[in-house]
Scaffold this active site. Structure first.
Site, PDB file in Angstrom:
ATOM      1  N   ASP A  90       0.804  -1.224   0.000  1.00 24.48           N
ATOM      2  CA  ASP A  90       0.000   0.000   0.000  1.00 24.48           C
ATOM      3  C   ASP A  90       0.832   1.267   0.000  1.00 24.48           C
ATOM      4  OD1 ASP A  90      -2.525  -1.017  -0.327  1.00 24.48           O
ATOM      5  OD2 ASP A  90      -2.708  -1.552   1.777  1.00 24.48           O
ATOM      6  N   ASP A 152      -7.103  -4.488  -4.249  1.00 25.53           N
ATOM      7  CA  ASP A 152      -6.785  -3.102  -3.902  1.00 25.53           C
ATOM      8  C   ASP A 152      -5.493  -2.619  -4.563  1.00 25.53           C
ATOM      9  OD1 ASP A 152      -7.956  -4.899  -2.063  1.00 25.53           O
ATOM     10  OD2 ASP A 152      -7.920  -3.449  -0.457  1.00 25.53           O
TER      11      ASP A 152
HETATM   12  N1  GLY Z   1      -7.265  -1.463   1.035  1.00 26.16           N
HETATM   13  C1  GLY Z   1      -8.033  -1.988   2.101  1.00 26.16           C
HETATM   14  C2  GLY Z   1      -9.471  -1.635   2.010  1.00 26.16           C
HETATM   15  O1  GLY Z   1      -9.975  -1.234   0.980  1.00 26.16           O
HETATM   16  O2  GLY Z   1     -10.126  -1.766   3.020  1.00 26.16           O
END
Ligand code: GLY
Length: 372
Positions: A90, A152
């Site tokens: 992330d 994601d």
């Molecule tokens: N990237 C984690 C979520 O969307 O909760």
């Protein structure tokens, strides 16, 4: 010409963030519990959204105090860059909305260096046998998740595309495209529904299983994952011009648009049994809307309006039915987000990424053409 409700919404956002920015300061809010944003440590994946939101407002108002807070947040992230155990995939979310935005808006060379360094570390998570970017690090002693990829991550790829554009070195883009192609093969189903997690054998790269993750089940349709796929595929199309990514974004968009309730804001999962509570996830609505605006621009004059009109209706409903504007006892802008229903965490609360993408969507309606 910008529609009146958009200007009205923008001014309500600006007024409210004028108040909350003094309270929240250079910190990392995530979910608002009982009206107050809970702060996270800087390594949490949500660290970029608050500074990102402040940059968008600063860009419009030139309010130096908002820029100052965003820059302070960026500086606080420096200590995370050297923490091997905390950095996961992330970093795309985190540094795109801090350092990369700072560099794009102000030309700050230190910010550019940070963004390139982080892109290089992100590239290091690419598994060459499975063609995926590894999602997380072990969550606890003995946890083995080197084979996990999650939807994601489509939103982390733009940092890699940018790094190739900036340096002329194609390695970043090559890896991003391989990951996007892996998503086409294993994540996006025929009907446009999307898996949250896919596990591979990290040694051989072979597909092992699909996992429900934050969705209800492996073959349900987690709304926020759907939104990440729409937006992420549209971005991959933007950066590569590859038609298959545009088609994928459209396919997932059709699934989402045909599963929306009357008020155009999705339930947390779009394929759940009747006895499971159907909380909304306003954050999924905001992310999808901003992604649909981009898709609308890319899809051409015949199909484009379908996506743009859907996005506008979603943003308008978020503003009118989910927005919290004058209430001094609530830090969040957009109510009724669902963070992680299966773990019963942050259910039916404002989420900072819902706030961010709502503001980004409004900014796009006001003519902002910067890209994630
Ligand atoms: N990237 C984690 C979520 O969307 O909760």
């Amino acid at each position: 010409m910008t529609e009146k409700w958009v200007e009205e919404a923008w001014s309500k956002v600006s007024e409210k963030v004028g108040r909350t920015s003094a309270k929240i300061g250079a910190n990392f809010p995530h979910a608002s519990i009982d009206g107050k944003y809970k702060l996270e440590a800087p390594h949490w994946w949500t660290a970029g959204f608050w500074p990102g939101l402040l940059w968008l407002l600063h860009r419009d108002s030139q309010d130096e105090s908002l820029k100052g807070i965003a820059e302070e947040c960026e500086a606080k992230l420096d200590k995370v860059i050297t923490d091997y155990y905390k950095l996961d995939h992330d970093m795309g979310f985190m540094w795109t909305l801090t350092s990369l935005t700072n560099y794009k808006f102000t030309g700050n060379e230190d910010s550019k260096r940070r963004a390139l360094l982080v892109a290089t570390i992100l590239l290091g998570r690419f598994n060459v046998n499975g063609n995926y970017i590894r999602a997380w690090n072990p969550w606890f002693e003995g946890n083995e998740n080197s084979g996990w990829a999650i939807i994601d991550c489509m939103m982390n790829l733009p940092l890699l595309y940018w790094a190739s554009e900036e340096t002329g070195d194609p390695r970043f883009k090559n890896a991003a495209m391989k990951h996007a192609d892996m998503v086409l093969e294993y994540f996006i189903r025929e009907d446009g529904a999307v898996h949250h997690i896919v596990r591979f054998d990290s040694a051989t790269g072979e597909h092992a299983e699909n996992i429900g993750g934050q969705g209800y089940a492996p073959y349900s349709a987690w709304s926020r994952g759907t939104a990440w796929a729409i937006y992420g595929m549209a971005l991959s199309y933007h950066y590569t011009g590859e038609e298959r990514y545009l088609q994928a974004s459209k396919r997932v968009a059709h699934f989402l648009l045909s599963h929306l309730p009357e008020d155009m804001v999705p339930h947390w999962d779009m394929r759940i049994p009747d006895d499971v509570p159907k909380y909304r996830d306003s954050s999924a609505g905001a992310i999808a809307a901003s992604g649909l605006l981009l898709l609308g621009e890319k899809a051409g004059p015949v199909e484009g309006p379908l996506y743009r009109d859907g996005a506008v209706a979603m943003l308008k409903s978020l503003y009118e039915n989910y927005g919290d504007w004058e209430n001094e006892a609530e830090d969040g802008l957009i109510l009724h987000g669902t963070g992680h229903y299966p773990e019963n965490s942050n259910v039916d609360v404002p989420l900072i990424y819902g706030d961010y993408y709502f503001v980004e969507g409004l900014a796009r309606l006001k003519g902002y053409d910067g890209l994630f």
